[in-house]
Design a protein around this motif. Structure first.
Motif, short mmCIF file in Angstrom:
data_model
loop_
_atom_site.label_atom_id
_atom_site.label_comp_id
_atom_site.label_asym_id
_atom_site.label_seq_id
_atom_site.Cartn_x
_atom_site.Cartn_y
_atom_site.Cartn_z
N LYS A 171 0.59 -1.21 0.31
CA LYS A 171 0.22 -0.26 -0.02
C LYS A 171 1.05 1.13 0.08
N ARG A 172 1.53 0.92 1.02
CA ARG A 172 2.88 2.75 0.65
C ARG A 172 3.81 2.80 -0.87
N ARG A 231 2.42 1.90 -3.51
CA ARG A 231 1.20 2.63 -4.61
C ARG A 231 1.06 4.32 -3.87
N GLU A 232 1.30 4.37 -2.79
CA GLU A 232 0.90 5.75 -2.87
C GLU A 232 2.28 6.65 -3.31
#
Length: 180
Positions: free
Chosen positions: A27-28, A30-31
């Motif tokens: 997730k990180r 992707r951010e």
């Protein structure tokens, strides 16, 4: 048997924890990819076809440098002594500029920073270019819309006589082309 059950439960718990942490890392990432994509989308200098803005400055040798004095194709290089990629790209720029068809008169190099820290850059660039040392937001950087270092671009006069950017990312690995 109770020991085996405890070991299996422990391994299952560790695998679940590992899965949760891995999903968090994904997730990180992707951010961060989205943030970098937004930054990379912004141009780091004027784009091809844009007119070079007005500037009135002087070189380290005291020669006046204004937009109107530049007549033919001009290679512009922007460097900062605090920038590691600039230190890597500087020798390639110097070698490329040495082969410019117009010679030193068709190359302008700008070093952004204080005169003391820029002295090494000025010594190398002075052999092949008109060198300007300026503070961030100076006349040359503003005229060419420079937002990142190192930046190398080429400008030339268009049919209307305006000085416009013809290449906003000069590939220093390609040989210069001599025009007849």
């Amino acid at each position: 048997m109770p020991v085996l059950i405890a070991v299996v439960a422990l391994v299952g718990t560790l695998c679940t924890l590992n899965l949760v942490l891995t999903l968090g890392v994904v997730k990180r990432l992707r951010e961060h990819t989205e943030l970098l994509g937004a930054v990379q989308g912004d141009p780091v200098s004027l784009e091809v076809g844009a007119e070079v803005g007005e500037f009135d400055t002087s070189t380290v040798g005291g020669e006046p440098l204004v937009r109107e004095l530049l007549s033919g194709p001009v290679l512009f290089g922007f460097f900062s002594p605090t920038c590691e990629p600039c230190k890597d790209k500087l020798p390639r720029f110097v070698e490329y500029a040495r082969r410019e068809p117009g010679g030193r008169s068709s190359v302008v190099a700008t070093v952004v920073g204080d005169a003391d820290s820029a002295s090494g850059f000025v010594a190398e660039l002075g052999q092949v270019a008109h060198v300007v040392v300026e503070d961030p937001g100076g006349a040359m950087g503003t005229a060419l819309g420079i937002r990142a270092f190192p930046s190398v671009l080429r400008a030339d006069r268009d049919a209307a006589g305006r000085l416009v950017v013809v290449d906003d990312d000069v590939a220093l690995s390609r040989p210069t082309t001599l025009t007849a």
